[in-house]
Design a protein around this motif. Structure first.
Motif, PDB file in Angstrom:
ATOM      1  N   ALA A 105       0.760  -1.177   0.042  1.00 19.48           N
ATOM      2  CA  ALA A 105       0.001   0.195  -0.067  1.00 19.48           C
ATOM      3  C   ALA A 105       0.816   1.125  -0.072  1.00 19.48           C
ATOM      4  N   ARG A 106       1.748   1.280   0.815  1.00 19.72           N
ATOM      5  CA  ARG A 106       2.743   2.448   0.723  1.00 19.72           C
ATOM      6  C   ARG A 106       3.693   2.794  -0.572  1.00 19.72           C
ATOM      7  N   ALA A 107       3.952   1.562  -1.190  1.00 12.15           N
ATOM      8  CA  ALA A 107       4.802   1.819  -2.244  1.00 12.15           C
ATOM      9  C   ALA A 107       3.950   2.138  -3.443  1.00 12.15           C
ATOM     10  N   LYS A 108       2.715   1.516  -3.549  1.00  8.37           N
ATOM     11  CA  LYS A 108       1.737   1.876  -4.457  1.00  8.37           C
ATOM     12  C   LYS A 108       1.324   3.537  -4.440  1.00  8.37           C
ATOM     13  N   SER A 109       1.128   3.971  -3.089  1.00  8.02           N
ATOM     14  CA  SER A 109       0.736   5.318  -2.706  1.00  8.02           C
ATOM     15  C   SER A 109       1.989   6.243  -3.114  1.00  8.02           C
ATOM     16  N   ARG A 110       3.185   6.106  -3.032  1.00  9.05           N
ATOM     17  CA  ARG A 110       4.423   6.615  -3.326  1.00  9.05           C
ATOM     18  C   ARG A 110       4.376   6.720  -4.842  1.00  9.05           C
ATOM     19  N   ALA A 111       4.210   5.546  -5.605  1.00  6.93           N
ATOM     20  CA  ALA A 111       4.195   5.426  -7.095  1.00  6.93           C
ATOM     21  C   ALA A 111       3.098   6.286  -7.661  1.00  6.93           C
ATOM     22  N   LEU A 112       1.844   6.256  -6.931  1.00  5.55           N
ATOM     23  CA  LEU A 112       0.747   7.262  -7.548  1.00  5.55           C
ATOM     24  C   LEU A 112       1.282   8.636  -7.439  1.00  5.55           C
ATOM     25  N   ARG A 113       1.559   9.221  -6.319  1.00  5.60           N
ATOM     26  CA  ARG A 113       2.149  10.562  -6.202  1.00  5.60           C
ATOM     27  C   ARG A 113       3.112  10.788  -7.334  1.00  5.60           C
ATOM     28  N   ASN A 114       4.009  10.019  -7.600  1.00  9.93           N
ATOM     29  CA  ASN A 114       4.896  10.209  -8.701  1.00  9.93           C
ATOM     30  C   ASN A 114       5.907  11.452  -8.535  1.00  9.93           C
ATOM     31  N   VAL A 161      10.473  -3.203  -1.126  1.00 12.11           N
ATOM     32  CA  VAL A 161      12.042  -4.182  -0.808  1.00 12.11           C
ATOM     33  C   VAL A 161      11.731  -4.911   0.307  1.00 12.11           C
ATOM     34  N   LEU A 162      12.173  -6.246   0.093  1.00 13.21           N
ATOM     35  CA  LEU A 162      12.411  -7.044   1.174  1.00 13.21           C
ATOM     36  C   LEU A 162      13.942  -7.367   1.279  1.00 13.21           C
ATOM     37  N   ASN A 163      14.426  -7.189   2.355  1.00 10.58           N
ATOM     38  CA  ASN A 163      15.903  -7.486   2.696  1.00 10.58           C
ATOM     39  C   ASN A 163      16.241  -7.602   4.015  1.00 10.58           C
ATOM     40  N   ASN A 164      16.884  -8.720   4.657  1.00 11.13           N
ATOM     41  CA  ASN A 164      17.108  -8.695   6.006  1.00 11.13           C
ATOM     42  C   ASN A 164      16.187  -8.600   6.957  1.00 11.13           C
ATOM     43  N   ASN A 165      14.884  -9.286   6.605  1.00 15.18           N
ATOM     44  CA  ASN A 165      13.407  -9.435   7.406  1.00 15.18           C
ATOM     45  C   ASN A 165      13.053  -8.019   7.358  1.00 15.18           C
ATOM     46  N   THR A 166      13.023  -7.231   6.811  1.00 12.68           N
ATOM     47  CA  THR A 166      12.898  -5.937   6.875  1.00 12.68           C
ATOM     48  C   THR A 166      12.106  -5.379   5.358  1.00 12.68           C
ATOM     49  N   VAL A 167      10.861  -4.834   5.558  1.00 10.77           N
ATOM     50  CA  VAL A 167       9.996  -4.668   4.408  1.00 10.77           C
ATOM     51  C   VAL A 167       9.944  -3.214   4.176  1.00 10.77           C
ATOM     52  N   CYS A 168      10.409  -2.901   2.958  1.00 11.81           N
ATOM     53  CA  CYS A 168      10.423  -0.887   2.982  1.00 11.81           C
ATOM     54  C   CYS A 168       9.728  -0.621   1.690  1.00 11.81           C
ATOM     55  N   VAL A 171      10.955   5.568   2.525  1.00 12.14           N
ATOM     56  CA  VAL A 171       9.645   6.185   2.988  1.00 12.14           C
ATOM     57  C   VAL A 171       8.742   5.634   4.129  1.00 12.14           C
ATOM     58  N   TRP A 172       9.030   4.416   4.141  1.00 10.83           N
ATOM     59  CA  TRP A 172       8.324   3.364   5.155  1.00 10.83           C
ATOM     60  C   TRP A 172       9.102   2.259   5.192  1.00 10.83           C
ATOM     61  N   THR A 173       9.549   1.724   6.385  1.00 10.61           N
ATOM     62  CA  THR A 173      10.027   0.548   6.923  1.00 10.61           C
ATOM     63  C   THR A 173       9.205  -0.181   7.922  1.00 10.61           C
ATOM     64  N   GLY A 174       9.201  -1.564   7.644  1.00 10.15           N
ATOM     65  CA  GLY A 174       8.701  -2.325   8.923  1.00 10.15           C
ATOM     66  C   GLY A 174       9.598  -3.678   8.923  1.00 10.15           C
ATOM     67  N   LYS A 175       9.768  -4.025  10.277  1.00  9.89           N
ATOM     68  CA  LYS A 175      10.596  -5.080  10.619  1.00  9.89           C
ATOM     69  C   LYS A 175       9.561  -6.345  10.764  1.00  9.89           C
ATOM     70  N   LEU A 176      10.001  -7.403  10.349  1.00  7.76           N
ATOM     71  CA  LEU A 176       9.206  -8.793  10.533  1.00  7.76           C
ATOM     72  C   LEU A 176       9.364  -9.084  12.137  1.00  7.76           C
ATOM     73  N   PRO A 177       8.542  -9.883  12.813  1.00  5.19           N
ATOM     74  CA  PRO A 177       8.664 -10.123  14.285  1.00  5.19           C
ATOM     75  C   PRO A 177       9.896 -11.228  14.415  1.00  5.19           C
ATOM     76  N   ASN A 178      10.485 -11.086  15.601  1.00  9.48           N
ATOM     77  CA  ASN A 178      11.459 -12.183  15.811  1.00  9.48           C
ATOM     78  C   ASN A 178      11.114 -13.576  15.319  1.00  9.48           C
ATOM     79  N   ALA A 179      12.161 -14.095  15.175  1.00 11.53           N
ATOM     80  CA  ALA A 179      12.025 -15.599  14.653  1.00 11.53           C
ATOM     81  C   ALA A 179      11.111 -15.784  13.373  1.00 11.53           C
ATOM     82  N   THR A 180      11.113 -14.956  12.619  1.00 10.01           N
ATOM     83  CA  THR A 180      10.081 -14.725  11.670  1.00 10.01           C
ATOM     84  C   THR A 180      10.896 -14.365  10.316  1.00 10.01           C
ATOM     85  N   THR A 181      10.759 -15.227   9.144  1.00  8.14           N
ATOM     86  CA  THR A 181      11.447 -14.881   7.955  1.00  8.14           C
ATOM     87  C   THR A 181      10.560 -14.970   6.883  1.00  8.14           C
ATOM     88  N   ALA A 182      10.886 -14.230   5.546  1.00  9.37           N
ATOM     89  CA  ALA A 182       9.798 -14.419   4.653  1.00  9.37           C
ATOM     90  C   ALA A 182      10.683 -14.337   3.171  1.00  9.37           C
TER      91      ALA A 182
END
Length: 160
Positions: free
Chosen positions: A53-62, A76-83, A99-110
């Motif tokens: 949602a955040r990535a699409k929002s930034r893309a629509l702002r262009n 982007v997904l890297n080191n269990n961080t989504v941004c 512009v936005w970052t979220g960390k996966l919970p402990n002991a969680t991989t994606a």
């Protein structure tokens, strides 16, 4: 005459109590682990939904005024961080200029699009486009699997 017994536990009563507690504990720990793992999977899935949602929002702002065939933003997904990153400031699969970052919970991989470090590019209409971020070829769809504490998401989620 009746002889009064001491008011304490006998050794046999104590051993039986410990045995019952051990059986309950052995039954409860796996259930708790599954519950925590399922909760982490739900949190990870929510994190991916927010990232898209955040990535699409930034893309629509262009903000970079890119054309429809070029990326305006990245998920982007890297080191269990989504941004989410603007295309103008994105410098690779790191989230330093995000512009936005979220960390996966402990002991969680994606895994995003089959890789632990991956991206999805969105054009100015919020649609996935083929692009390269740094040296990584971004996917044109956002498919992911989240795993936590031996529990894995039962289906591959698709976010577009």
């Amino acid at each position: 005459m009746y002889k009064q017994r001491n008011a304490g536990f006998t050794l046999i009563e104590f051993i039986i109590t410990i045995a019952v507690m051990m059986v309950l504990l052995l039954q409860g720990v796996p259930l708790t682990m599954q519950w925590v793992g399922s909760s982490n999977i739900r949190s990870g899935t929510t994190l991916f939904n927010q990232g898209v949602a955040r990535a699409k929002s930034r893309a629509l702002r262009n903000g970079s005024a890119v054309t429809a065939s070029n990326p305006a933003a990245y998920l982007v997904l890297n080191n269990n961080t989504v941004c989410a990153q603007d295309a103008a400031t994105a410098s690779g699969l790191n989230c330093t200029n995000a512009v936005w970052t979220g960390k996966l919970p402990n002991a969680t991989t994606a895994i995003l699009n089959g890789a632990a470090a991956q991206c999805v590019a969105y054009n100015d209409s919020g649609l996935p486009v083929a692009a390269t971020l740094g040296s990584t070829q971004c996917g044109t769809a956002a498919t992911f699997i989240v795993t936590s504490m031996g529990v894995s998401s039962d289906t591959t989620a698709v976010l577009n």
